[in-house]
Enzyme design. Structure first.
Site, PDB file in Angstrom:
ATOM      1  N   PHE A  36       0.793  -1.197  -0.098  1.00 28.18           N
ATOM      2  CA  PHE A  36       0.001   0.030  -0.014  1.00 28.18           C
ATOM      3  C   PHE A  36       0.914   1.237  -0.073  1.00 28.18           C
ATOM      4  CE2 PHE A  36      -2.517   3.371   1.885  1.00 28.18           C
ATOM      5  CZ  PHE A  36      -3.604   3.314   1.116  1.00 28.18           C
ATOM      6  N   ASP A  54       9.151   2.695   1.696  1.00 29.34           N
ATOM      7  CA  ASP A  54       7.959   3.258   1.993  1.00 29.34           C
ATOM      8  C   ASP A  54       7.956   3.081   3.525  1.00 29.34           C
ATOM      9  OD1 ASP A  54       5.638   4.155   2.881  1.00 29.34           O
ATOM     10  OD2 ASP A  54       4.542   3.149   1.242  1.00 29.34           O
ATOM     11  N   LYS A  60       2.726   9.904   8.090  1.00 29.13           N
ATOM     12  CA  LYS A  60       2.234   9.628   9.438  1.00 29.13           C
ATOM     13  C   LYS A  60       2.749  10.059  10.709  1.00 29.13           C
ATOM     14  CE  LYS A  60      -0.699   6.002   7.693  1.00 29.13           C
ATOM     15  NZ  LYS A  60      -0.486   4.945   6.481  1.00 29.13           N
TER      16      LYS A  60
HETATM   17  C1  PLP Z   1      -0.776   5.329   5.021  1.00 36.06           C
HETATM   18  C2  PLP Z   1       0.407   4.921   4.200  1.00 36.06           C
HETATM   19  C3  PLP Z   1       0.471   5.683   2.777  1.00 36.06           C
HETATM   20  C4  PLP Z   1      -0.415   6.765   2.484  1.00 36.06           C
HETATM   21  O1  PLP Z   1      -0.448   7.891   3.318  1.00 36.06           O
HETATM   22  P1  PLP Z   1      -1.235   8.820   3.285  1.00 36.06           P
HETATM   23  O2  PLP Z   1      -0.810   9.971   4.022  1.00 36.06           O
HETATM   24  O3  PLP Z   1      -2.664   8.277   3.434  1.00 36.06           O
HETATM   25  O4  PLP Z   1      -1.424   9.333   1.678  1.00 36.06           O
HETATM   26  C5  PLP Z   1       1.575   5.251   1.962  1.00 36.06           C
HETATM   27  N1  PLP Z   1       2.294   3.991   2.497  1.00 36.06           N
HETATM   28  C6  PLP Z   1       2.140   3.342   3.487  1.00 36.06           C
HETATM   29  C7  PLP Z   1       2.952   2.270   3.949  1.00 36.06           C
HETATM   30  C8  PLP Z   1       1.068   3.801   4.344  1.00 36.06           C
HETATM   31  O5  PLP Z   1       0.722   3.208   5.552  1.00 36.06           O
END
Ligand code: PLP
Length: 412
Positions: free
Chosen positions: A146, A231, A260
């Site tokens: 994701f 990521d 985050k």
């Molecule tokens: C939450 C998340 C995203 C996306 O972040 P947003 O601030 O919602 O755009 C991307 N990569 C990972 C691993 C995530 O947990």
């Protein structure tokens, strides 16, 4: 047109359910929170909830942390926004601190995880372009990933359910099986620019990549001249027990997307890069109006004050061990409901038996005033704020047991 005189009247829908004026992209719980302190949230009804969701791994320091509140309010009285046409003092300070504590030499600030992932993808492609290899633009990614909800981030992850109805996915991504090093090796061609991966898949269900696998990816990247893009939007800023998760694998990436936890609840994302990986990103190649604005920078610098304090991350690791012990007991006691526990610091999950769905556990926990978050792969996540106390962990585990007992009674 709404009647403007009605603006101050209480919304008629608060008791019955969410307002239809908010686009219905989320299946929301019918709760409105009014305030928070530490790991606790108070609803408009006066009820108190123990927050083991942290706004989906965002509120690293819980709610209304005094140091964050004062940093934000002090900055709010001085300056909110100037654009990136000028130097921003808070950006320079935050970037230097991030570079000092990570592999990175350079940082770009944006506003969300998806934006950070997109920016990292752009940087990886532009790197090869600037080196005279514009044909190298494809990126290898992993099933179950994701990376956010923008069209390119969705295309990178390749989850068909999230792409449905939005036309052709963005080109240039090669999806391979989770944790399959041979598949990643086989997917490399003359056109490959980078490999992009979450050290632990968060939304994917707390699926942890072994250190050897990440080391294997690093080796592949070195051998083939690819960039390794991590990521760490969910795993970063202490969530897995070290400042960033890659430290535990004994490797360094070339590019990394974060968001985050770094903002502690204030919207903020960033791309971290080595000098070499950032070499294509010259003036004019990328931008963000709000990225790195003084409010976000004040909060993030305050987050780092706390997270980088001596002993803070060791404490997270200790709390993780306590949570692991409790979850192992739950796995034993409720083996009819729980198939497996998954733990990476305070990014933890219960993989449920097929007959139980994450939404059922979330609902049963909500009835015990415990907030949890679902994930893919039939997993329910426990993501307490990193400041959670041992007592609050015990409290959360007790609530979870009551919730599972209630679920067992209703399902048999
Ligand atoms: C939450 C998340 C995203 C996306 O972040 P947003 O601030 O919602 O755009 C991307 N990569 C990972 C691993 C995530 O947990």
């Amino acid at each position: 047109m709404a009647d403007p005189t009605a603006a101050s009247a209480p919304a008629a829908h608060t008791a019955s359910g969410p307002s239809p004026a908010v686009m219905a992209t989320y299946a929301r719980q019918n709760i409105v929170f009014e305030r928070g302190a530490g790991c606790w949230l108070t609803a408009t009804t006066g009820e108190q909830f123990l927050d083991f969701g942290s706004g989906v791994a965002v509120n690293a320091l819980g709610h209304a942390h005094p140091h964050l509140v004062s940093a934000l309010t002090e900055q709010a009285g001085k300056l909110w926004h100037t654009s990136n046409l000028y130097r921003v003092a808070g950006q320079e300070r935050l970037a230097e601190r991030l570079c000092q504590k990570t592999f990175a030499d350079k940082v770009f600030f944006c506003n969300s995880g998806a934006e950070a992932c997109e920016g990292a993808i752009k940087a990886a492609r532009r790197y090869h372009y600037a080196k005279g290899n514009p044909e190298r633009w494809r990126i290898i990614t992993f099933q179950g990933a994701f990376h956010g909800r923008t069209l390119t981030a969705l295309s990178a992850a390749g989850n068909p359910a999230y792409l449905e109805g939005f036309g052709e996915p963005a080109a240039g991504f090669d999806h391979v099986a989770f944790a399959d090093l041979d598949a990643a090796r086989d997917a490399i061609t003359e056109e490959t620019a980078a490999i992009m991966v979450e050290p632990v898949q968060g939304e994917g269900g707390v699926r942890i990549l072994p250190a050897e696998f990440l080391a294997g990816l690093r080796e592949l990247c070195d051998k083939h001249g690819l960039l390794l893009v991590l990521d760490e939007v969910q795993t970063g800023v202490g969530r897995t027990g070290t400042f960033f998760a890659y430290e535990q694998a004994g490797i360094v990436p070339d590019l990394m997307a974060i968001a985050k936890g770094i903002g502690g609840g204030f919207p903020l994302g960033a791309i971290l890069a080595t000098n070499d990986a950032a070499s294509g990103m010259v003036p004019g190649t990328h931008g963000s109006t709000f990225g790195g604005n003084p409010l976000a920078m004040a909060v993030a610098n305050a987050v780092l004050d706390v997270v980088l304090e001596d002993g803070f991350l060791e404490d997270v690791a200790r709390k993780s061990a306590r949570l692991r012990q409790g979850l192992a007991e739950i796995e034993d006691e409720y083996s009819d409901l729980v198939a497996e526990i998954r733990i990476a610091g305070l990014l933890t999950g219960l993989k449920l038996r097929d007959a139980v769905k994450p939404a059922q556990v979330v609902a049963a926990s909500l009835a015990e005033k415990l907030l949890l978050v679902g994930a893919s792969d039939n997993v329910v996540r426990l993501l307490p704020p990193l400041v959670v106390s041992e007592e609050e962990i015990a409290d959360g585990l007790a609530r979870l047991k009551r919730a599972l007992s209630a679920l067992r009674r209703t399902s048999t």
